[in-house]
Scaffold this motif. Structure first.
Motif, PDB file in Angstrom:
ATOM      1  N   VAL A 149      42.647  34.493  35.319  1.00  0.00           N
ATOM      2  CA  VAL A 149      42.828  33.372  34.409  1.00  0.00           C
ATOM      3  C   VAL A 149      43.335  33.847  33.043  1.00  0.00           C
ATOM      4  O   VAL A 149      44.131  33.169  32.398  1.00  0.00           O
ATOM      5  CB  VAL A 149      41.531  32.528  34.312  1.00  0.00           C
ATOM      6  N   ALA A 150      42.918  35.061  32.638  1.00  0.00           N
ATOM      7  CA  ALA A 150      43.358  35.579  31.338  1.00  0.00           C
ATOM      8  C   ALA A 150      44.849  35.886  31.357  1.00  0.00           C
ATOM      9  O   ALA A 150      45.597  35.488  30.447  1.00  0.00           O
ATOM     10  CB  ALA A 150      42.557  36.830  30.972  1.00  0.00           C
ATOM     11  N   GLU A 169      50.858  41.143  39.802  1.00  0.00           N
ATOM     12  CA  GLU A 169      49.508  40.959  40.344  1.00  0.00           C
ATOM     13  C   GLU A 169      49.366  41.793  41.617  1.00  0.00           C
ATOM     14  O   GLU A 169      50.235  41.825  42.468  1.00  0.00           O
ATOM     15  CB  GLU A 169      49.268  39.468  40.627  1.00  0.00           C
ATOM     16  N   LYS A 170      48.202  42.485  41.678  1.00  0.00           N
ATOM     17  CA  LYS A 170      47.929  43.375  42.796  1.00  0.00           C
ATOM     18  C   LYS A 170      47.759  42.632  44.128  1.00  0.00           C
ATOM     19  O   LYS A 170      48.232  43.054  45.167  1.00  0.00           O
ATOM     20  CB  LYS A 170      46.610  44.068  42.467  1.00  0.00           C
ATOM     21  N   ARG A 177      39.479  36.272  40.015  1.00  0.00           N
ATOM     22  CA  ARG A 177      38.123  35.925  40.439  1.00  0.00           C
ATOM     23  C   ARG A 177      37.873  34.424  40.390  1.00  0.00           C
ATOM     24  O   ARG A 177      37.122  33.884  41.189  1.00  0.00           O
ATOM     25  CB  ARG A 177      37.099  36.592  39.515  1.00  0.00           C
ATOM     26  N   THR A 184      32.032  25.912  37.843  1.00  0.00           N
ATOM     27  CA  THR A 184      31.917  26.796  36.686  1.00  0.00           C
ATOM     28  C   THR A 184      30.907  26.246  35.691  1.00  0.00           C
ATOM     29  O   THR A 184      30.819  25.035  35.503  1.00  0.00           O
ATOM     30  CB  THR A 184      33.269  26.949  35.954  1.00  0.00           C
ATOM     31  N   PHE A 185      30.135  27.178  35.112  1.00  0.00           N
ATOM     32  CA  PHE A 185      29.181  26.759  34.080  1.00  0.00           C
ATOM     33  C   PHE A 185      29.921  26.487  32.797  1.00  0.00           C
ATOM     34  O   PHE A 185      31.009  27.024  32.626  1.00  0.00           O
ATOM     35  CB  PHE A 185      28.104  27.849  33.890  1.00  0.00           C
ATOM     36  N   THR A 330      43.701  42.976  33.650  1.00  0.00           N
ATOM     37  CA  THR A 330      43.375  43.363  35.018  1.00  0.00           C
ATOM     38  C   THR A 330      41.925  43.056  35.422  1.00  0.00           C
ATOM     39  O   THR A 330      41.517  43.408  36.524  1.00  0.00           O
ATOM     40  CB  THR A 330      43.659  44.864  35.233  1.00  0.00           C
ATOM     41  N   GLY A 331      41.181  42.415  34.524  1.00  0.00           N
ATOM     42  CA  GLY A 331      39.868  41.909  34.941  1.00  0.00           C
ATOM     43  C   GLY A 331      38.836  42.980  35.234  1.00  0.00           C
ATOM     44  O   GLY A 331      38.881  44.081  34.681  1.00  0.00           O
ATOM     45  N   TYR A 332      37.931  42.643  36.119  1.00  0.00           N
ATOM     46  CA  TYR A 332      36.766  43.493  36.361  1.00  0.00           C
ATOM     47  C   TYR A 332      36.541  43.674  37.847  1.00  0.00           C
ATOM     48  O   TYR A 332      37.151  43.015  38.678  1.00  0.00           O
ATOM     49  CB  TYR A 332      35.530  42.854  35.718  1.00  0.00           C
ATOM     50  N   LYS A 411      23.776  28.455  37.228  1.00  0.00           N
ATOM     51  CA  LYS A 411      24.697  27.534  37.913  1.00  0.00           C
ATOM     52  C   LYS A 411      24.411  27.523  39.412  1.00  0.00           C
ATOM     53  O   LYS A 411      24.255  26.455  40.025  1.00  0.00           O
ATOM     54  CB  LYS A 411      26.137  27.993  37.651  1.00  0.00           C
ATOM     55  N   ALA A 540      38.600  40.245  31.020  1.00  0.00           N
ATOM     56  CA  ALA A 540      37.471  41.103  31.337  1.00  0.00           C
ATOM     57  C   ALA A 540      37.839  42.579  31.479  1.00  0.00           C
ATOM     58  O   ALA A 540      36.945  43.413  31.618  1.00  0.00           O
ATOM     59  CB  ALA A 540      36.788  40.607  32.611  1.00  0.00           C
ATOM     60  N   LYS A 545      33.438  39.381  30.512  1.00  0.00           N
ATOM     61  CA  LYS A 545      33.383  38.148  29.714  1.00  0.00           C
ATOM     62  C   LYS A 545      33.626  36.951  30.613  1.00  0.00           C
ATOM     63  O   LYS A 545      34.184  37.087  31.693  1.00  0.00           O
ATOM     64  CB  LYS A 545      34.367  38.199  28.549  1.00  0.00           C
ATOM     65  N   ASP A 546      33.194  35.786  30.154  1.00  0.00           N
ATOM     66  CA  ASP A 546      33.315  34.599  30.990  1.00  0.00           C
ATOM     67  C   ASP A 546      34.687  33.956  30.808  1.00  0.00           C
ATOM     68  O   ASP A 546      35.529  34.437  30.043  1.00  0.00           O
ATOM     69  CB  ASP A 546      32.153  33.628  30.744  1.00  0.00           C
ATOM     70  N   ILE A 547      34.891  32.836  31.509  1.00  0.00           N
ATOM     71  CA  ILE A 547      36.225  32.232  31.527  1.00  0.00           C
ATOM     72  C   ILE A 547      36.688  31.770  30.138  1.00  0.00           C
ATOM     73  O   ILE A 547      37.802  32.105  29.728  1.00  0.00           O
ATOM     74  CB  ILE A 547      36.283  31.078  32.559  1.00  0.00           C
TER      75      ILE A 547
END
Ligand SMILES: Cc1cc2nc3c(=O)[nH]c(=O)nc-3n(C[C@H](O)[C@H](O)[C@H](O)COP(=O)(O)OP(=O)(O)OC[C@H]3O[C@@H](n4cnc5c(N)ncnc54)[C@H](O)[C@@H]3O)c2cc1C
Ligand code: SF4
Ligand code: SF4
Lengths: 660, 273
Positions: A149-150, A169-170, A177, A184-185, A330-332, A411, A540, A545-547
């Motif tokens: 999303v980032a 994107e891989k 994610r 989503t919370f 690339t996130g987590y 959630k 992330a 970190k969250d969305i």
């Protein structure tokens, strides 16, 4: 040379343990110094004005500011003296805060050290020369790595701002994610319903070039002019022809392929489209499971594909792209359960991870949103959540908080009660972390409205008992041990860095922390910049970190790129290495040493070979200057002569003191 | 008994530390840390003087004592205090390992398996490592602290069936035998019950104190805890010894409170097949 010295108090930060006034008084006695003063906050507007004024009144041609670290304010003061009409490189900072006042308590010793630091800075400035930046063209295209999303947000903002974007994107689809999540919370809105349209926007944007199922091979160049080689991995399906009809998936006989999107709670076919909303919606063959690859024969998909898109001979392809800036998103990753021995190390089928649970909850997941126990497919009547599974755990060398699990546990607990009204839900927690807007209220709702039982304490063991699991832990509020028999256990496994995060960082030449998360340039003031100019961070990959936070960073990184590209030309820092060709013996040791490949071979008209520094690539690290056997390569404004002058000033003072 | 035999058969040369004394173990540890360190250090110092590289012990409690002494001696202040109490100066250059670790790491699972004359076929064994052999991980430096597998691997290699045992590292409470016997019975009962539940023929331990405790207290457990336990408790080298060809007597299997005869019979029958 006429030098002015300005000593800062930094409130009591410096003056608390250094006599700033005395430092200024001493500085007046140094060679070349024609003016010296001290001030409460030199970086403030009146402080800067004082410098500007002094330059005019005392006809200064060099300035020393004794204050904090140059990383803080060097640029501030360079601009100050430039406004006063000086060359901005006729400047030096003596760091009497981080290097002096903050580390010692002995005022006299500190003051003495501050005086010496200023003495050295003055000696250096006395040897400064005017430097002038050069300018180079900027390629206004941007590369975004990672389409979670980032990365998607960053790509969309850049593209909407008129930039051409290459999005790598891989995985075979974008989404990251968030595409796996159910709700989503803290609003409990459907994840794919808010993400899906964004994915479509990315897929259809005329300014975004999508490269999914691709990875970064290597990167060269510098801000404004990067060349990136992208490995487009073989999908064994010609995406130009594939329409995503899914016929191949229906007919593929290899039905036990690992389902990454479903986190292994179901199987998929060797040829698959990872999820119904995938963008691009194209099939990919997993050669680890495809019979054509494992057994050498099958060919079913090739036969059934109405468009003849299957190509078993396909090979990886390397594509080069030229860009001016890079956003890394690339996130987590998530900790492998095997590292958690006390929770069964992945041996018990009814102990699962939070992300697997999302797939059970998800209406488009393999169970159509019915929560079941993996062991026997029955609906669990009791579910226990365990927070901090591997996070905040020094024994696993992972002392950090994974940031979003407290919230997603709340959630998932609420959703469990929604899906199975006669269920009981327990949460073992250390403390709940819910600092953002609406978050604490959300956890309260889980507890009060949904009757989720929060037990404060850690779990020491999970073990099977008949068909159920027993969770044994402490209740630190009651001060007792508790054992809860349950049907299902959900572990909030720690967020880790993305797989191979370190390798990518090396290619990008950005720093990462001991856990593999990428380092921002300043934790407060430059949160999306890196120390490599032109490379920015989002989401992330910089830390769990969250969305909302990831999206915010995506936009922030995009705005940094847009402002970088608002100029047609960029300035290059002249404080770089330079080869004195007369002295150079052409050994090219410097070229081998340079970590940035900034030195090339150059042939002089007389046929002699010498080193030559590529101005825009050199980062001014100075490694080459220490290797050069003939002292031919010198870092501008940090030459051997200048360093010797600093040392000489120090020794001179020492000699005077010991003789007097 | 079995440790000596097995070590010899596996080519591990054991030398007895001259004039050795008690390592201090739990009693000294609860009274005085320095004394605890000194008692262990005394033995290590003698071994150092004898020119030995490693002190091996079959007992995890001794091992912890030795490792604590080795940690203490790294600290200059503590080293001085220790040496003030000792006749021989202690350098801390020696290392200490459990016999299990030596067998697993230095002999190796394959080498042990190759020497097996009578594989442990037909035996279903629950491996129980106890609470201190692998923990705290920084001190133990051996195996996974929460899910150890070394005994599992050795027993499997020797032909035994090793089911998943969830209580590998639970505490059996042995050290509380005098002050809090009730607690010991509760803790030990859980371990034995679980081993029976997973259908084990015997519990295999790596600690003589666990062995004694779990073997001797089964009568008490059955009468007080309301669970019926009847499970032989064997020390790991007893089983390795059997596989290497020693007789049950030679590895001390005639000395148990809970007789392992049923297990042995099952095994003999399987071997005959
Ligand atoms: C179980 C669970 C539930 C959650 N629930 C919520 C929730 O309800 N609300 C909320 O706000 N947050 C939630 N989160 C957190 C949320 O997942 C993250 O905030 C969000 O995914 C971060 O987005 P991102 O783009 O930074 O990273 P990611 O989503 O991880 O995306 C990174 C992308 O980069 C790609 N990539 C990685 N490495 C490379 C590479 N080398 N080259 C190319 N591409 C690469 C990946 O394939 C991926 O597509 C939850 C997390 C978990 C684990
Ligand atoms: S977010 Fe909560 S559960 Fe996750 S690591 Fe931090 S404190 Fe633990
Ligand atoms: S200063 Fe550093 S970057 Fe520049 S040429 Fe030398 S080694 Fe390379």
């Amino acid at each position: 040379m006429r030098i002015g010295v300005f000593v800062c108090h930094c409130g009591t930060n410096i003056d608390g343990t250094v006599d700033s006034h005395q430092v200024a008084e001493e500085a007046k006695k140094f060679p070349h110094v024609v003016y010296a003063t001290d001030y409460l906050y030199t970086c403030s507007e009146p402080g800067q004005q004082e410098i500007q004024q002094a330059v005019g009144e005392h006809d200064l041609d060099g300035v020393v500011v004794a204050a904090c670290s140059p990383r803080m304010h060097e640029n501030t003061f360079r601009r100050t003296i430039e406004r006063a009409g000086l060359n901005r490189y006729m400047f030096e900072m003596a760091n009497i805060r981080e290097h002096c006042s903050w580390i010692g308590e002995d005022r006299e010793a500190n003051t003495h050290k501050a005086i010496e630091l200023v003495r050295m800075a003055v000696a250096k400035v006395a040897n400064h020369v005017h430097l002038h930046p050069s300018y180079f063209e900027v390629n206004k295209r941007v590369l975004v790595i990672g389409a979670g999303v980032a990365g998607m947000q960053a790509a969309l903002d850049c593209a909407d701002g008129g930039l051409d974007v290459v999005l790598v994107e891989k995985k075979s689809s974008i989404g990251g994610r968030m595409a796996q999540l159910d709700k989503t919370f803290p609003t409990v809105d459907c994840s794919i319903c808010i993400l899906g349209p964004k994915m479509v926007d990315v897929g259809q944007h005329e300014k975004i070039k999508l490269c999914t199922y691709s990875e970064i091979e290597d990167i060269s160049g510098y801000v404004g002019n990067y060349t990136v080689n992208i490995r487009r991995k073989a999908t064994y399906v010609d995406w130009g022809k594939c329409t995503g009809c899914g016929l191949c998936m229906e007919k593929c006989p290899s039905k036990k392929a690992y389902d990454y999107h479903n986190e292994g709670i179901a199987d998929t076919t060797a040829i698959n489209i990872s999820f119904p909303q995938a963008i691009p919606k194209k099939a990919t063959i997993d050669p680890e499971y495809c019979r054509q690859f494992t057994k050498g024969k099958c060919g079913v998909c090739a036969k059934v594909c109405p468009l003849g898109a299957i190509d078993y001979e396909m090979e990886d392809e390397i594509v080069a792209e030229e860009v001016g800036a890079i956003i890394v998103a690339t996130g987590y990753g998530l900790l492998n359960m095997e590292e958690l021995g006390e929770y069964g190390a992945g041996r018990y089928p009814d102990v699962i991870t939070g992300i697997q649970y999302e797939r059970f909850l998800n209406a488009s997941g393999p169970t159509q949103g019915h929560v079941v126990r993996p062991s026997d497919g029955e609906e669990p009547k009791r579910v226990v959540f365990i927070s901090c599974a591997g996070s905040r755990d020094a024994s696993l060398d992972r002392p950090y908080c994974s940031n979003f699990c407290c919230m997603y546990i709340a959630k998932q607990a609420i959703l469990t009660r929604d899906h199975i009204p006669d269920s009981e839900v327990y949460v073992f927690y250390m403390d709940t972390r819910s600092p953002s807007k609406g978050y604490e209220e959300f956890i309260r709702r889980a507890q009060e409205e949904y009757g989720v039982q929060y037990v404060r304490g850690r779990v020491s063991r999970i073990y099977p008992k008949g068909k159920r699991m027993v969770v044994r832990g402490a209740d630190t509020l009651l001060g007792t041990q508790v054992e809860v028999e349950t049907d299902l256990v959900v572990l909030a496994t720690a967020a880790t860095c993305a797989p191979e995060a370190e390798e990518l960082a090396e290619k990008l030449r950005i720093s990462y922390d001991e856990y593999g998360f990428y380092m921002e340039s300043h934790p407060k003031l430059r949160p999306v910049e890196t120390n490599t100019s032109g490379v920015f961070l989002a989401g992330a990959c910089q830390g769990p970190k969250d969305i909302p936070a990831a999206v915010g960073q995506g936009s922030a990184a995009a705005s940094k790129v847009l402002s970088l590209f608002s100029k047609d030309q960029l300035e290059s820092d002249p404080q770089i290495a330079q080869v004195m060709e007369l002295r150079c013996v052409g050994c090219l040791k410097c070229a081998d040493t340079c970590p940035f490949q900034a030195i090339e071979e150059k042939e002089l008209p007389d046929g002699r070979v010498v080193g030559h520094v590529i101005e825009t690539v050199c980062q001014g690290c100075g490694l080459c200057t220490s290797i050069c056997p003939s002292g031919a390569i010198q870092l501008q404004q940090c030459t051997d002569n200048q360093l010797i002058a600093e040392v000489e000033a120090l020794c001179q003072a020492w000699r005077e003191r010991s003789s007097g | 008994m079995s440790s000596r035999k097995v070590a010899e058969a596996l080519g591990i040369e054991l030398v007895e530390v001259e004039d050795w004394s008690c390592c201090g173990s739990t009693p000294a540890h609860t009274v005085d840390h320095l004394l605890y360190g000194a008692l262990a250090a005394r033995n290590l110092a003698i071994a150092e003087k004898m020119g030995l590289a490693t002190v091996v012990t079959p007992c995890p409690s001794c091992l912890v004592a030795f490792k604590s002494a080795l940690e203490m001696v790294q600290d200059d202040g503590k080293r001085k205090e220790l040496n003030e109490l000792l006749d021989l100066p202690f350098q801390g250059e020696i290392q200490s390992k459990s016999l299990l670790q030596i067998i697993y790491e230095e002999v190796g699972v394959e080498a042990v398996a190759q020497r097996a004359k009578r594989p442990l076929e037909g035996m279903r064994l629950a491996p129980y490592y106890g609470c201190i052999l692998t923990r705290p991980p920084k001190r133990a430096q051996f195996d996974d602290p929460e899910n150890p597998i070394t005994m599992d691997r050795i027993l499997e290699a020797l032909g035994a069936e090793v089911p998943e045992f969830p209580f590998k590292t639970e505490c059996c409470g042995a050290a509380f035998g005098l002050p809090k016997r009730e607690l010991v019975l509760t803790l030990s009962a859980k371990i034995l019950e679980m081993a029976q539940e997973i259908g084990a023929d015997a519990l295999v331990v790596a600690c003589p104190l666990c062995q004694q405790n779990l073997d001797l207290r089964q009568g008490q457990i059955t009468s007080r805890e309301g669970v019926s336990v009847d499970l032989p408790v064997l020390y790991i080298t007893q089983l390795v010894g059997l596989a290497l060809g020693f007789s049950p007597r030679e590895v001390g299997l005639d000395k148990h409170a809970v007789s392992p005869n049923r297990l042995l019979k099952k095994w003999e029958e399987k071997l005959k097949e």
